[in-house]
Design a protein around this motif. Structure first.
Motif, mmCIF file in Angstrom:
data_model
loop_
_atom_site.group_PDB
_atom_site.id
_atom_site.type_symbol
_atom_site.label_atom_id
_atom_site.label_comp_id
_atom_site.label_asym_id
_atom_site.label_seq_id
_atom_site.Cartn_x
_atom_site.Cartn_y
_atom_site.Cartn_z
ATOM 1 N N UNK A 160 13.756 10.981 0.270
ATOM 2 C CA UNK A 160 15.094 10.640 -0.217
ATOM 3 C C UNK A 160 15.795 9.609 0.662
ATOM 4 N N UNK A 161 15.222 9.358 1.856
ATOM 5 C CA UNK A 161 15.846 8.404 2.777
ATOM 6 C C UNK A 161 15.581 6.975 2.335
ATOM 7 N N UNK A 162 16.572 6.090 2.470
ATOM 8 C CA UNK A 162 16.393 4.706 2.041
ATOM 9 C C UNK A 162 15.367 3.926 2.867
ATOM 10 N N UNK A 163 15.072 4.398 4.086
ATOM 11 C CA UNK A 163 14.112 3.684 4.933
ATOM 12 C C UNK A 163 12.716 4.298 4.886
ATOM 13 N N UNK A 164 12.468 5.135 3.893
ATOM 14 C CA UNK A 164 11.137 5.748 3.728
ATOM 15 C C UNK A 164 10.513 5.298 2.413
ATOM 16 N N UNK A 165 9.309 4.731 2.491
ATOM 17 C CA UNK A 165 8.593 4.297 1.290
ATOM 18 C C UNK A 165 7.621 5.355 0.804
ATOM 19 N N UNK A 166 7.016 6.083 1.740
ATOM 20 C CA UNK A 166 6.061 7.126 1.403
ATOM 21 C C UNK A 166 5.933 8.031 2.617
ATOM 22 N N UNK A 167 5.154 9.081 2.472
ATOM 23 C CA UNK A 167 4.913 9.992 3.595
ATOM 24 C C UNK A 167 3.434 10.336 3.637
ATOM 25 N N UNK A 168 2.938 10.615 4.828
ATOM 26 C CA UNK A 168 1.538 10.995 4.984
ATOM 27 C C UNK A 168 1.417 12.497 5.058
ATOM 28 N N UNK A 169 0.449 13.063 4.332
ATOM 29 C CA UNK A 169 0.295 14.507 4.344
ATOM 30 C C UNK A 169 -1.150 14.936 4.175
ATOM 31 N N UNK A 170 -1.501 16.022 4.835
ATOM 32 C CA UNK A 170 -2.875 16.524 4.764
ATOM 33 C C UNK A 170 -3.031 17.669 3.779
ATOM 34 N N UNK A 171 -1.917 18.213 3.262
ATOM 35 C CA UNK A 171 -1.997 19.408 2.428
ATOM 36 C C UNK A 171 -2.664 19.144 1.073
ATOM 37 N N UNK A 172 -2.767 17.885 0.672
ATOM 38 C CA UNK A 172 -3.365 17.601 -0.643
ATOM 39 C C UNK A 172 -4.879 17.736 -0.621
ATOM 40 N N UNK A 173 -5.461 17.869 0.573
ATOM 41 C CA UNK A 173 -6.912 18.045 0.677
ATOM 42 C C UNK A 173 -7.228 19.107 1.726
ATOM 43 N N UNK B 228 2.971 13.766 10.074
ATOM 44 C CA UNK B 228 2.936 14.764 11.140
ATOM 45 C C UNK B 228 3.891 15.894 10.854
ATOM 46 N N UNK B 229 3.384 16.941 10.218
ATOM 47 C CA UNK B 229 4.232 18.069 9.871
ATOM 48 C C UNK B 229 4.910 17.937 8.522
ATOM 49 N N UNK B 230 4.595 16.861 7.787
ATOM 50 C CA UNK B 230 5.171 16.702 6.445
ATOM 51 C C UNK B 230 4.443 17.652 5.496
ATOM 52 N N UNK B 231 5.210 18.351 4.673
ATOM 53 C CA UNK B 231 4.659 19.365 3.773
ATOM 54 C C UNK B 231 5.357 19.291 2.420
ATOM 55 N N UNK B 232 4.857 20.038 1.436
ATOM 56 C CA UNK B 232 5.549 20.057 0.136
ATOM 57 C C UNK B 232 6.986 20.561 0.262
ATOM 58 N N UNK B 233 7.233 21.369 1.286
ATOM 59 C CA UNK B 233 8.565 21.943 1.465
ATOM 60 C C UNK B 233 9.581 20.944 2.026
ATOM 61 N N UNK B 234 9.122 19.995 2.840
ATOM 62 C CA UNK B 234 10.093 19.067 3.447
ATOM 63 C C UNK B 234 9.899 17.611 3.033
ATOM 64 N N UNK B 235 8.870 17.324 2.235
ATOM 65 C CA UNK B 235 8.583 15.926 1.878
ATOM 66 C C UNK B 235 9.756 15.256 1.180
ATOM 67 N N UNK C 146 0.832 -1.198 0.000
ATOM 68 C CA UNK C 146 0.000 0.000 0.000
ATOM 69 C C UNK C 146 0.873 1.257 0.000
ATOM 70 N N UNK C 147 1.919 1.255 0.806
ATOM 71 C CA UNK C 147 2.811 2.413 0.883
ATOM 72 C C UNK C 147 3.587 2.613 -0.423
ATOM 73 N N UNK C 148 3.714 1.559 -1.198
ATOM 74 C CA UNK C 148 4.430 1.656 -2.461
ATOM 75 C C UNK C 148 3.587 2.154 -3.617
ATOM 76 N N UNK C 149 2.305 2.387 -3.381
ATOM 77 C CA UNK C 149 1.410 2.821 -4.454
ATOM 78 C C UNK C 149 1.683 4.246 -4.915
ATOM 79 N N UNK C 150 2.101 5.094 -4.001
ATOM 80 C CA UNK C 150 2.368 6.500 -4.320
ATOM 81 C C UNK C 150 3.256 7.091 -3.234
ATOM 82 N N UNK C 151 3.990 8.168 -3.542
ATOM 83 C CA UNK C 151 4.887 8.749 -2.541
ATOM 84 C C UNK C 151 4.177 9.428 -1.381
#
Length: 213
Positions: free
Chosen positions: A175-188, A163-170, A13-18
């Protein structure tokens, strides 16, 4: 569902989109068009937080949208898990993790993205068989540098920072090897949802999709 199967499905599921949209929806009539806009924009995995009275009905509506994979966020109790599964959620997300919550998810066969903010919490979940976790609250817990540091001794664990992830810091997280995706509320944004600006939300989703490129 075994922890290994749960983590495998969570990884898929996490691999479906960033970006996984983190959604707080107050009006059930917004559910279907919101989900359709996000899926059309390339973000099929949707986390509906159980923070509003309408949340379970919203999950039920979104679960019917073609191409979407709908999960329930803010799972805190075993009853939350049962309610989410009954509403049609196909995965769960929690701010932290307790044995009772994990047991309930395994019993309901609901893949869980369990929250961890420290190396000890991550190790405890790994000990139970979970290697795909949520890093929460991401920015308040040290952001990308902290997650990078945790990844050095625990490379077998992957994360979805939220939690606090935004277009500015996503990008710093993705870019980290241990991150598959990030959760963000700014898209809605709530204002766009209230206004029914589905085209605008689809455009934001398309921009977010490119963050993982």
């Amino acid at each position: 569902m075994t922890p290994q199967d749960a983590s495998k499905r969570a990884r898929e599921i996490c691999g479906l989109a960033p970006i996984v949209p983190v959604l707080v929806v107050n009006d059930v009539t917004h559910a279907r068009p919101l989900a359709e806009a996000l899926v059309a924009g390339g973000l099929p995995a949707l986390e509906v937080t159980l923070r509003t009275p309408a949340a379970l009905d919203v999950i039920a509506e979104m679960a019917q949208v073609s191409g979407g994979v709908v999960g329930a966020g803010t799972l805190v109790t075993p009853q939350d898990v049962k309610n989410a599964k009954a509403a049609g959620a196909t995965f769960g997300v929690s701010p932290g993790a307790t044995d009772a919550l994990i047991d309930a998810c395994e019993a309901e066969e609901l893949p869980l993205l369990a929250g961890a903010a420290t190396a000890t919490e991550a190790m405890r979940l790994l000990e139970r068989g979970y290697d795909m976790l949520k890093f929460f609250p991401a920015e308040a817990s040290g952001g990308a540098p902290a997650l990078k540091a945790i990844g050095a001794p625990l490379p077998q664990i992957s994360f979805c920072p939220t939690g606090g992830v935004s277009p500015q810091n996503a990008a710093s997280y993705l870019s980290l090897p241990n991150v598959l995706c990030a959760g963000g509320s700014w898209v809605a944004p709530s204002a766009m949802v209230t206004a029914g600006d589905w085209a605008g939300i689809e455009a934001l989703a398309k921009e977010a999709r490119l963050l993982g490129a």
